[in-house]
Design a protein around this motif. Structure first.
Motif, PDB file in Angstrom:
ATOM      1  N   GLN A 163      -0.522 -12.448  -3.331  1.00 57.45           N
ATOM      2  CA  GLN A 163       0.920 -12.453  -3.614  1.00 57.45           C
ATOM      3  C   GLN A 163       1.212 -11.770  -4.937  1.00 57.45           C
ATOM      4  OE1 GLN A 163       1.445 -16.685  -3.326  1.00 57.45           O
ATOM      5  NE2 GLN A 163       2.553 -16.513  -1.379  1.00 57.45           N
ATOM      6  N   MET A 164       0.341 -12.028  -5.930  1.00 61.56           N
ATOM      7  CA  MET A 164       0.539 -11.394  -7.243  1.00 61.56           C
ATOM      8  C   MET A 164       0.501  -9.879  -7.103  1.00 61.56           C
ATOM      9  SD  MET A 164      -1.558 -13.420 -10.129  1.00 61.56           S
ATOM     10  CE  MET A 164      -1.380 -15.152 -10.459  1.00 61.56           C
ATOM     11  N   GLN A 165      -0.449  -9.382  -6.306  1.00 58.77           N
ATOM     12  CA  GLN A 165      -0.564  -7.936  -6.174  1.00 58.77           C
ATOM     13  C   GLN A 165       0.664  -7.367  -5.469  1.00 58.77           C
ATOM     14  OE1 GLN A 165      -1.691  -5.679  -7.790  1.00 58.77           O
ATOM     15  NE2 GLN A 165      -3.810  -5.303  -7.207  1.00 58.77           N
ATOM     16  N   ARG A 166       1.185  -8.090  -4.469  1.00 66.86           N
ATOM     17  CA  ARG A 166       2.395  -7.612  -3.804  1.00 66.86           C
ATOM     18  C   ARG A 166       3.599  -7.691  -4.751  1.00 66.86           C
ATOM     19  NH1 ARG A 166       2.747 -10.868   1.363  1.00 66.86           N
ATOM     20  NH2 ARG A 166       0.974 -11.991   0.489  1.00 66.86           N
ATOM     21  N   LEU A 167       3.584  -8.727  -5.617  1.00 64.71           N
ATOM     22  CA  LEU A 167       4.648  -8.808  -6.622  1.00 64.71           C
ATOM     23  C   LEU A 167       4.582  -7.596  -7.554  1.00 64.71           C
ATOM     24  CD1 LEU A 167       6.933 -10.362  -8.043  1.00 64.71           C
ATOM     25  CD2 LEU A 167       5.192 -11.503  -9.393  1.00 64.71           C
ATOM     26  N   CYS A 168       3.353  -7.190  -7.915  1.00 62.26           N
ATOM     27  CA  CYS A 168       3.204  -6.020  -8.788  1.00 62.26           C
ATOM     28  C   CYS A 168       3.711  -4.765  -8.090  1.00 62.26           C
ATOM     29  CB  CYS A 168       1.744  -5.841  -9.206  1.00 62.26           C
ATOM     30  SG  CYS A 168       1.186  -7.141 -10.314  1.00 62.26           S
ATOM     31  N   ILE A 169       3.488  -4.710  -6.767  1.00 59.57           N
ATOM     32  CA  ILE A 169       4.019  -3.564  -6.029  1.00 59.57           C
ATOM     33  C   ILE A 169       5.546  -3.606  -6.032  1.00 59.57           C
ATOM     34  CG2 ILE A 169       4.140  -2.483  -3.743  1.00 59.57           C
ATOM     35  CD1 ILE A 169       1.236  -3.408  -3.309  1.00 59.57           C
ATOM     36  N   ALA A 170       6.102  -4.811  -5.844  1.00 55.49           N
ATOM     37  CA  ALA A 170       7.562  -4.955  -5.886  1.00 55.49           C
ATOM     38  C   ALA A 170       8.097  -4.530  -7.244  1.00 55.49           C
ATOM     39  CB  ALA A 170       7.941  -6.405  -5.597  1.00 55.49           C
ATOM     40  N   ARG A 171       7.378  -4.917  -8.299  1.00 57.27           N
ATOM     41  CA  ARG A 171       7.802  -4.554  -9.647  1.00 57.27           C
ATOM     42  C   ARG A 171       7.793  -3.036  -9.812  1.00 57.27           C
ATOM     43  NH1 ARG A 171       4.037  -7.102 -14.026  1.00 57.27           N
ATOM     44  NH2 ARG A 171       2.679  -5.425 -13.343  1.00 57.27           N
ATOM     45  N   ALA A 172       6.755  -2.395  -9.211  1.00 67.04           N
ATOM     46  CA  ALA A 172       6.664  -0.935  -9.339  1.00 67.04           C
ATOM     47  C   ALA A 172       7.782  -0.248  -8.564  1.00 67.04           C
ATOM     48  CB  ALA A 172       5.293  -0.458  -8.858  1.00 67.04           C
ATOM     49  N   ILE A 173       8.156  -0.785  -7.381  1.00 67.60           N
ATOM     50  CA  ILE A 173       9.172  -0.076  -6.592  1.00 67.60           C
ATOM     51  C   ILE A 173      10.590  -0.463  -6.981  1.00 67.60           C
ATOM     52  CG2 ILE A 173       7.681   0.397  -4.616  1.00 67.60           C
ATOM     53  CD1 ILE A 173       8.682  -1.940  -3.210  1.00 67.60           C
ATOM     54  N   ALA A 174      10.740  -1.481  -7.834  1.00 75.42           N
ATOM     55  CA  ALA A 174      12.087  -1.920  -8.208  1.00 75.42           C
ATOM     56  C   ALA A 174      12.857  -0.824  -8.933  1.00 75.42           C
ATOM     57  CB  ALA A 174      12.016  -3.169  -9.070  1.00 75.42           C
ATOM     58  N   VAL A 175      12.163   0.045  -9.653  1.00 74.62           N
ATOM     59  CA  VAL A 175      12.849   1.111 -10.378  1.00 74.62           C
ATOM     60  C   VAL A 175      12.985   2.363  -9.503  1.00 74.62           C
ATOM     61  CG1 VAL A 175      12.267   0.350 -12.687  1.00 74.62           C
ATOM     62  CG2 VAL A 175      10.674   1.816 -11.471  1.00 74.62           C
ATOM     63  N   ASN A 176      12.611   2.221  -8.222  1.00 74.41           N
ATOM     64  CA  ASN A 176      12.760   3.295  -7.252  1.00 74.41           C
ATOM     65  C   ASN A 176      12.054   4.585  -7.676  1.00 74.41           C
ATOM     66  OD1 ASN A 176      13.559   3.780  -4.756  1.00 74.41           O
ATOM     67  ND2 ASN A 176      15.732   4.138  -5.222  1.00 74.41           N
ATOM     68  N   PRO A 177      10.743   4.537  -7.819  1.00 81.38           N
ATOM     69  CA  PRO A 177      10.012   5.745  -8.221  1.00 81.38           C
ATOM     70  C   PRO A 177       9.838   6.669  -7.026  1.00 81.38           C
ATOM     71  CG  PRO A 177       8.482   3.966  -7.815  1.00 81.38           C
ATOM     72  CD  PRO A 177       9.850   3.402  -7.561  1.00 81.38           C
ATOM     73  N   GLU A 178       9.381   7.896  -7.302  1.00 84.78           N
ATOM     74  CA  GLU A 178       9.085   8.798  -6.191  1.00 84.78           C
ATOM     75  C   GLU A 178       7.643   8.650  -5.754  1.00 84.78           C
ATOM     76  OE1 GLU A 178      10.290  12.825  -7.304  1.00 84.78           O
ATOM     77  OE2 GLU A 178      11.732  11.811  -8.607  1.00 84.78           O
ATOM     78  N   ILE A 179       6.791   8.384  -6.767  1.00 88.33           N
ATOM     79  CA  ILE A 179       5.360   8.311  -6.492  1.00 88.33           C
ATOM     80  C   ILE A 179       4.875   6.919  -6.916  1.00 88.33           C
ATOM     81  CG2 ILE A 179       3.104   9.288  -7.074  1.00 88.33           C
ATOM     82  CD1 ILE A 179       4.529  11.873  -7.800  1.00 88.33           C
ATOM     83  N   ILE A 180       4.010   6.326  -6.119  1.00 96.01           N
ATOM     84  CA  ILE A 180       3.356   5.092  -6.554  1.00 96.01           C
ATOM     85  C   ILE A 180       1.857   5.356  -6.623  1.00 96.01           C
ATOM     86  CG2 ILE A 180       2.945   2.660  -6.073  1.00 96.01           C
ATOM     87  CD1 ILE A 180       5.487   2.683  -4.396  1.00 96.01           C
ATOM     88  N   LEU A 181       1.305   5.134  -7.793  1.00 95.11           N
ATOM     89  CA  LEU A 181      -0.137   5.293  -7.968  1.00 95.11           C
ATOM     90  C   LEU A 181      -0.765   3.921  -7.765  1.00 95.11           C
ATOM     91  CD1 LEU A 181       0.038   7.273 -11.327  1.00 95.11           C
ATOM     92  CD2 LEU A 181      -0.088   8.232  -9.024  1.00 95.11           C
ATOM     93  N   MET A 182      -1.828   3.863  -6.986  1.00 92.46           N
ATOM     94  CA  MET A 182      -2.505   2.589  -6.784  1.00 92.46           C
ATOM     95  C   MET A 182      -3.967   2.758  -7.144  1.00 92.46           C
ATOM     96  SD  MET A 182      -0.862   1.073  -3.337  1.00 92.46           S
ATOM     97  CE  MET A 182       0.903   0.770  -3.208  1.00 92.46           C
ATOM     98  N   ASP A 183      -4.393   2.006  -8.137  1.00 94.61           N
ATOM     99  CA  ASP A 183      -5.766   2.113  -8.621  1.00 94.61           C
ATOM    100  C   ASP A 183      -6.574   0.947  -8.057  1.00 94.61           C
ATOM    101  OD1 ASP A 183      -8.053   2.644  -9.931  1.00 94.61           O
ATOM    102  OD2 ASP A 183      -7.209   2.592 -11.960  1.00 94.61           O
ATOM    103  N   GLU A 184      -7.235   1.175  -6.954  1.00 92.66           N
ATOM    104  CA  GLU A 184      -8.016   0.145  -6.265  1.00 92.66           C
ATOM    105  C   GLU A 184      -7.229  -1.158  -6.134  1.00 92.66           C
ATOM    106  OE1 GLU A 184     -12.049  -0.272  -7.587  1.00 92.66           O
ATOM    107  OE2 GLU A 184     -11.969   1.681  -8.570  1.00 92.66           O
ATOM    108  N   PRO A 185      -6.113  -1.131  -5.466  1.00 89.79           N
ATOM    109  CA  PRO A 185      -5.221  -2.301  -5.474  1.00 89.79           C
ATOM    110  C   PRO A 185      -5.795  -3.505  -4.739  1.00 89.79           C
ATOM    111  CG  PRO A 185      -4.449  -0.700  -3.882  1.00 89.79           C
ATOM    112  CD  PRO A 185      -5.582  -0.052  -4.621  1.00 89.79           C
ATOM    113  N   CYS A 186      -6.816  -3.315  -3.904  1.00 87.02           N
ATOM    114  CA  CYS A 186      -7.307  -4.430  -3.099  1.00 87.02           C
ATOM    115  C   CYS A 186      -8.691  -4.906  -3.509  1.00 87.02           C
ATOM    116  CB  CYS A 186      -7.352  -4.036  -1.626  1.00 87.02           C
ATOM    117  SG  CYS A 186      -5.760  -3.505  -1.018  1.00 87.02           S
ATOM    118  N   SER A 187      -9.256  -4.313  -4.566  1.00 89.50           N
ATOM    119  CA  SER A 187     -10.666  -4.599  -4.818  1.00 89.50           C
ATOM    120  C   SER A 187     -10.885  -6.038  -5.268  1.00 89.50           C
ATOM    121  CB  SER A 187     -11.226  -3.633  -5.863  1.00 89.50           C
ATOM    122  OG  SER A 187     -10.580  -3.841  -7.082  1.00 89.50           O
TER     123      SER A 187
END
Lengths: 262, 446
Positions: A163-187
């Protein structure tokens, strides 16, 4: 030493254009003449053994490497035609366009609500209705809304790892970016949480360009459209994911993918 | 065979699990707690009962003389003779407040109901009998029948302890405790209240905090967040760590040289030349004492700020920057709130140390008796150039510099108790604040 990649020409209107990128930590070189283009609204995976420079490469894209002393870059990275490595670049504005999700989930010790709107708050947005809307939208898009909607004002530290990782994704998309970089998000996640994040990545592809670094080749095969294989700071092969995993044109790529090496 | 190997194993387990260390640390903690309770017990037991109105005892001695006073202690002296310590008061008549009598010399002890205790502005207490009042004066006789006239204006309080019931005594006791907190000292600090010393102590800690806390936190932030690591920063860090170990008297001397003679002298030259050669700021005062103590505590605050900032995971900074925050926003919105419990811990330690320091104060502005307070109703209200009184110095002064040691003993204990209470109160407030912060900004699951 660069391998010219046949698919570069096939990518129409790329969002990221990397040309001749060299990167040095002090005296040692970490990236060697890396050149490739990343397509818009697709998932591009970077794979390769540890220390091959994939994280270093994506951290160039949002200038996260600025934090490291003695780091030097040569070459060019253009995002939508704007030179990222330009020292005059407005890094703050740039980072609104290029969001990032890290290997270890790093929610702030604040409420879930405050976590999601962190980027908006520091951008100076105070309108409560805008913020409420952004929270709901971002959490929905990050597929976590149903789980947290009752506890938006509770601490984010009480969430599970996935859930924390999905929250971090939500935090990243909240500012509506064009690109999302994910550095081993599931490791750092268990298989179920990993599956949830992977589903999410496939969903997000329709709106965002996603560049994901992963150690897990099955994951790269499952979620990405394009895959780049890196080894010792060099880009070895870059192609459609299907082609890389079924008919790689380089021996090293085949060895790595088939598990004979790495 | 089986049982032998079992005992061996359990013994091994006991050692391997580190049980002895757990016990040792538990014992150490228990020991410290016992010592603290003991210290508080001694202070309370010696200090507080001294304000209880004791009965007046009149003793008739074998040689026919009479002694009137409060019995303070009974003990067996070196020769095996039982002795009684009387507080006889009447310093103006007898010279000394206390008198040791040996029990065999005493024929009888009685509690005359008419015996009066006078608390006076001068010469301490008077024990005797009222003969008559005459306008602004009253005539008393002491136990030996000597006549003493005392102006009513010199009498602060009079009472007949042998006639008082428990309620009366409790009332008087409470009044005396209130007087202790709110009144000015009398009789070279051996009697009266402690208000100027309490006020001076609190104001000094307060000023010290205002001066040193921001400085320390800002310096710590700069060292950890902004300064480029290098030889200079390392040197500064080593210097700061070493500053924390310098004896406090050295700070006092530095304060005297730098603040008082240097800065104070310059201020006098510039702004108060009309008063020279009498110094205005060029002499000890509460401002300079607070600055000196501030210097003493600043290293602790710097180190704790640095440690607290350093303990925040890298991920938080990266996440914040990746969201588009500037370094300053990251600092004010995330790092400082998250570091605040650690910073406050350092500040609490610093404050507790500063509250108990006396040596540097003695040369930067503390006095035995300050005629005026650093804050009062005359313009400009804050007189930070003034000298002040301090509980710690008060303990030293009345306990070791007073000519009348027996009389001041309870005051020493009570002053100690008050100083401890003030430190506990102030650190308690800070600890409460820290715990609130910790609850709000903790990184662990709650």
């Amino acid at each position: 030493m660069t391998k010219r990649i046949s698919t570069i020409s096939e990518i129409a209107n790329p969002i990221v254009e990397i040309k001749g990128l060299n990167l040095f930590y002090g005296d040692s070189q970490a990236l060697f003449d890396v050149s490739f283009n990343i397509p818009r609204q697709m998932v591009t995976a970077l794979i390769g053994p540890s220390g091959c420079g994939k994280s270093t490469l994506i951290r160039c894209l949002n200038r996260m490497n600025d934090l490291i002393n003695g780091l030097r870059t040569e070459g060019s990275i253009k995002i939508d035609g704007i030179e990222v490595l330009d020292p005059e670049l407005d890094v703050i504005a740039h980072r609104y366009r290029v969001g990032m999700v890290f290997q270890k989930s790093n929610p702030f010790p604040k409420s879930i609500y405050e976590n999601v709107i962190f980027g908006l708050r520091i951008a100076g947005i105070k309108d409560k209705s805008v913020l409420d809307e952004a929270v709901e939208q971002s959490l929905k898009r990050a597929a976590i809304w149903e789980e947290v909607k009752e506890r938006l004002h509770k601490s984010a530290m009480g969430l599970s790892g996935g859930q924390m990782q999905r929250l971090c994704i939500a935090r990243a998309i909240a500012v509506n970016p064009e690109i999302i970089l994910m550095d081993e998000p599931c490791s750092a996640l268990d298989p179920r949480a990993t599956a949830a994040i992977e589903d999410l990545i496939r969903e997000l592809r329709s709106e965002y360009t996603i560049i994901i670094v992963t150690h897990n080749m099955q994951q790269a095969a499952r979620v990405s459209d394009y895959t780049a294989y890196m080894y010792l700071g060099k880009l070895v092969e870059y192609d459609l994911t299907g082609k890389i995993f079924t008919a790689p044109s380089h021996r090293e790529t085949e060895d790595y993918i088939s598990g004979r090496f790495g | 065979m089986n049982s032998i190997s079992q005992t061996k194993q359990s013994k091994n387990n006991f050692l391997h699990r580190g049980e002895p260390w757990v016990w040792a640390s538990g014992a150490a903690l228990a020991f410290i707690l016992v010592m603290i309770v003991l210290l508080l017990g001694v202070v309370v037991a010696n200090g507080l009962p001294a304000f209880w109105p004791k009965d007046l005892i009149e003793a008739r001695l074998k040689d026919g003389s009479r002694v009137l006073g409060e019995i303070h202690r009974r003990e067996i002296n070196g020769d095996g003779v039982a002795t009684v310590q009387f507080k006889v008061g009447n310093r103006d008549l007898l010279g000394l407040d206390f008198k040791w009598l040996s029990q065999p010399e005493i024929i009888s002890e009685s509690r005359p109901v008419d015996a009066v205790v006078l608390e006076r502005r001068e010469y301490g207490n008077f024990f005797g009998y009222l003969q008559k009042t005459d306008g602004a004066k009253a005539v008393f006789t002491d136990a030996a029948g000597r006549i003493k006239e005392i102006a009513l204006i010199d009498i602060i309080r009079s009472y007949r302890p042998n006639r008082m019931n428990l309620l009366d005594k409790t009332g008087l006791y409470a009044t005396r405790l209130v007087e202790l907190l709110w009144d000015e000292p009398r009789e070279s600090n051996t009697e009266g209240g402690l208000f100027p010393a309490i006020f001076g102590t609190v104001l000094m800690i307060f000023l010290m905090s205002i001066l040193s806390f921001p400085l320390g936190v800002i310096a710590g932030i700069y060292l950890r967040e902004y300064a480029k690591p290098g030889i200079l920063v390392t040197m500064v860090r080593i210097a700061v760590n070493n500053l924390a170990g310098i004896p406090s008297i050295v700070y006092g001397i530095f304060g005297l040289g730098f603040f008082i003679y240097g800065m104070g002298g310059a201020i006098d030259q510039l702004f108060f030349p009309q008063n020279l050669p009498t110094p205005t700021f060029g002499t000890g005062g509460i401002l300079w004492a607070s600055l000196t103590l501030g210097l003493l505590t600043v290293p602790v605050v710097i180190v704790s700020t640095e440690e607290a900032l350093g303990a925040i995971p890298k991920g938080i900074r990266e996440a914040s920057l990746a969201c588009g925050a500037t370094r300053y926003q990251t600092l004010t919105r995330l790092l400082l709130p998250m570091a605040s419990p650690g910073i406050l811990t350092g500040f609490i330690l610093a404050m507790a140390r500063a509250a108990g320091e006396v040596a540097p104060l003695m040369i930067t502005g503390v006095v035995k008796l300050a005629p005026t307070m650093p804050i009062d109703t005359s313009f400009p209200f804050f007189h930070l150039d003034r000298k002040f009184m301090h509980l710690g110095f008060h303990i030293y002064d009345i306990g070791f510099q007073s000519p009348n040691v027996e009389a001041t003993k309870p005051m020493v204990y009570v002053t100690t108790l008050l100083l401890l209470l003030i430190v506990v109160l102030m650190t308690g407030t800070a600890i409460h604040l820290r715990n609130t912060m910790k609850k709000r900004y903790t990184l662990t699951d709650v």
